[in-house]
Design an enzyme around this catalytic site. Structure first.
Site, short mmCIF file in Angstrom:
data_model
loop_
_atom_site.label_atom_id
_atom_site.label_comp_id
_atom_site.label_asym_id
_atom_site.label_seq_id
_atom_site.Cartn_x
_atom_site.Cartn_y
_atom_site.Cartn_z
N HIS A 105 3.63 -8.99 7.68
CA HIS A 105 4.18 -7.75 7.18
C HIS A 105 3.72 -6.52 8.19
O HIS A 105 2.48 -6.54 8.73
CB HIS A 105 3.51 -7.36 5.93
CG HIS A 105 3.85 -8.36 4.78
ND1 HIS A 105 3.29 -9.29 4.65
CD2 HIS A 105 4.88 -8.36 3.72
CE1 HIS A 105 3.49 -10.05 3.51
NE2 HIS A 105 4.99 -9.42 3.10
N ASP A 135 0.25 -5.57 7.66
CA ASP A 135 -0.82 -6.58 7.77
C ASP A 135 -1.36 -6.60 9.37
O ASP A 135 -2.21 -6.48 9.64
CB ASP A 135 -0.47 -7.81 7.85
CG ASP A 135 0.31 -8.40 6.40
OD1 ASP A 135 -0.11 -7.82 5.34
OD2 ASP A 135 1.48 -9.27 6.73
C1 XLS Z 1 4.94 -12.90 -2.24
C2 XLS Z 1 5.87 -13.09 -1.12
C3 XLS Z 1 5.59 -12.52 0.01
C4 XLS Z 1 6.66 -12.75 1.11
C5 XLS Z 1 6.62 -11.95 2.39
O1 XLS Z 1 4.96 -13.62 -3.12
O2 XLS Z 1 5.93 -14.69 -0.92
O3 XLS Z 1 4.41 -12.92 0.90
O4 XLS Z 1 6.36 -14.08 1.68
O5 XLS Z 1 6.94 -10.53 1.85
#
Ligand code: XLS
Ligand code: NI
Ligand code: NI
Length: 440
Positions: free
Chosen positions: A100, A103
């Site tokens: 993300h 991150d």
């Molecule tokens: C949350 C999601 C997230 C996605 C990416 O539950 O799994 O981590 O994979 O935004």
């Protein structure tokens, strides 16, 4: 930055009889299985958020592990994450990563500053990628963390928030493209509702589609040729997430003419939250031509939320890899470990144990699924079960040659058909699968 995990060397494949916890028992990256190396078949990816950022914080307590990687300022921490992530990927023979935007680099005091700081990290990643050959599997935007997104991003009741989200996504797409990513994910963070009493559901869904359409148009206009993925999830954080499951998302994509640009990123734990098996979601994607990528993890069946545990269930991993092989393997997608070590597994070396567990599980799943297909008993059973569709009335129905009246005439002449019905042999098939699994 110098080596972070000084005590841990490159993880080697030692085979199934090894008892070395820091060795692969089943994942042999360069071994060819089914015409491709295991690393090409599995396309493992590290998730930046859990691995580089997740410190064990949960609803009931603070972090248990330090993910500052020796940094003190946000800028330093972000840069150290890059160095350490590439060290982890190298030591574990992981070729891809996913992120993300936030991150990689957090929010600063303005969007402009946030973007500038993100660029610095993206440049560093680009450099690291060219030095190591590691690649970006997909990128995404974290449009669910900041309070501005408390009612959603693309589905916010407020147009300014929608615009802010669009600006953020534009930048995340540009970063993904700059890093050569062939995937961009929409996971509907808070795109859902808590109560319909305050929600204009029709407008929210239209707007969500508008945001996706704008993203696709923009990305294509600047040369992006990769895939867009939607990652279904039925609930959490909102009580109802609009991207509930693959079937729901398919209806959405078809309604808004987005079907040609989107595929699914299927997450195991999200499948089970939707009361489906992981295989069900993968199968639904596959038969609808939207199988794309996978977030590999598993939930705890006794807990009702997205625990994102590292996958260790061989049965599920096998059925997953069976679907992947039947789909012709990954193209732009891969297996992203959207997984985190348990809060109590707080020591840095637990990162390695976690990935080894998950990677070996999928490596074994790939090996068994390949055997299942080579063995042929399961496929043969299914083919035989549907054989009445290959000739006679079955073929005529498929070819569109018969009407309801023709079928009535056929049924009247034929009489009772119960004797044509055969056992589904579920237990026999489960036993065959066990036999294949444990005969490796
Ligand atoms: C949350 C999601 C997230 C996605 C990416 O539950 O799994 O981590 O994979 O935004
Ligand atoms: Ni996910
Ligand atoms: Ni999840």
């Amino acid at each position: 930055m110098s080596e972070f995990f000084k005590e841990i060397g490159k993880i080697q494949y030692e085979g199934k009889s090894s008892t070395n916890p820091l060795a692969f028992k089943y994942y042999n990256p360069d071994e060819v299985i089914n015409g491709k190396t295991m690393r090409e078949q599995l396309k493992f990816a590290l998730s930046w958020w859990h691995t580089m950022g997740g410190d064990g914080t949960d609803m009931f307590g603070c972090g248990t592990t330090d993910k500052r990687w020796g940094g003190t300022t946000p800028e330093e921490i972000a840069k150290n994450k890059v160095d350490v992530a590439f060290e982890i990927m190298d030591k574990l023979s992981i070729d891809y990563y996913c992120f993300h935007d936030r991150d990689l680099s957090p929010e600063y005091s303005s969007l402009a500053e946030t973007n500038e700081k993100l660029d610095i990290v993206v440049d560093m990643l680009k450099q690291k990628q060219s030095e190591t050959g590691k690649k970006l599997l997909w990128g995404t935007a974290k449009c669910f963390d900041h309070p501005r997104y408390m009612h959603g991003a693309g589905t916010s009741p407020n147009a300014d928030v929608f615009a802010y989200a669009a600006a953020q996504i534009k930048k995340a797409v540009e970063s993904t493209i700059a890093l050569g990513g062939q995937g961009y994910v929409f996971w509907g963070g808070r795109e859902g509702y808590e109560t319909l009493l305050n929600t204009n559901m029709g407008l929210e869904l239209d707007n969500m589609a508008r945001l996706m359409k704008m993203t696709v148009d923009y990305a294509r206009s600047i040369g992006y040729t990769g895939d867009f993925y939607i990652e279904p999830k039925p609930k959490e954080p909102t009580k109802h997430q609009y991207d509930f499951d693959t079937a729901t998302v398919l209806g959405f994509l078809r309604k808004y003419n987005l079907i040609d640009d989107f595929k699914m990123n299927i997450e195991a734990n999200h499948a089970t939250l939707a009361q489906h098996t992981f295989q069900h979601e993968l199968r639904t994607a596959r038969i609808n031509g939207v199988f794309g990528s996978i977030d590999a993890n598993q939930g705890d069946m006794l807990l009702g939320w997205d625990t994102d545990q590292f996958p260790t269930n061989i049965y599920d991993a096998t059925l997953c890899m069976y679907e992947v092989l039947k789909a012709g393997g990954f193209t732009n997608g891969g297996l992203n470990f959207d997984s985190k070590a348990r809060r109590g597994s707080f020591e840095p070396e637990d990162i390695f144990h976690s990935y080894i567990a998950g990677m070996d599980t999928f490596a074994l799943g790939l090996r068994i699924a390949t055997k299942m297909i080579e063995d042929g008993r399961l496929d043969q059973f299914v083919a035989d079960r549907y054989s009445s569709w290959n000739t006679g009335i079955g073929k005529d129905i498929i070819d569109g040659k018969v009407t309801m009246a023709d079928l009535e005439k056929y049924a009247l002449e034929k009489g009772e058909v119960v004797s044509a019905v055969k056992s589904g042999r579920q237990e026999m098939l489960e036993s065959i699968m066990n036999n294949i699994m444990f005969n490796l």
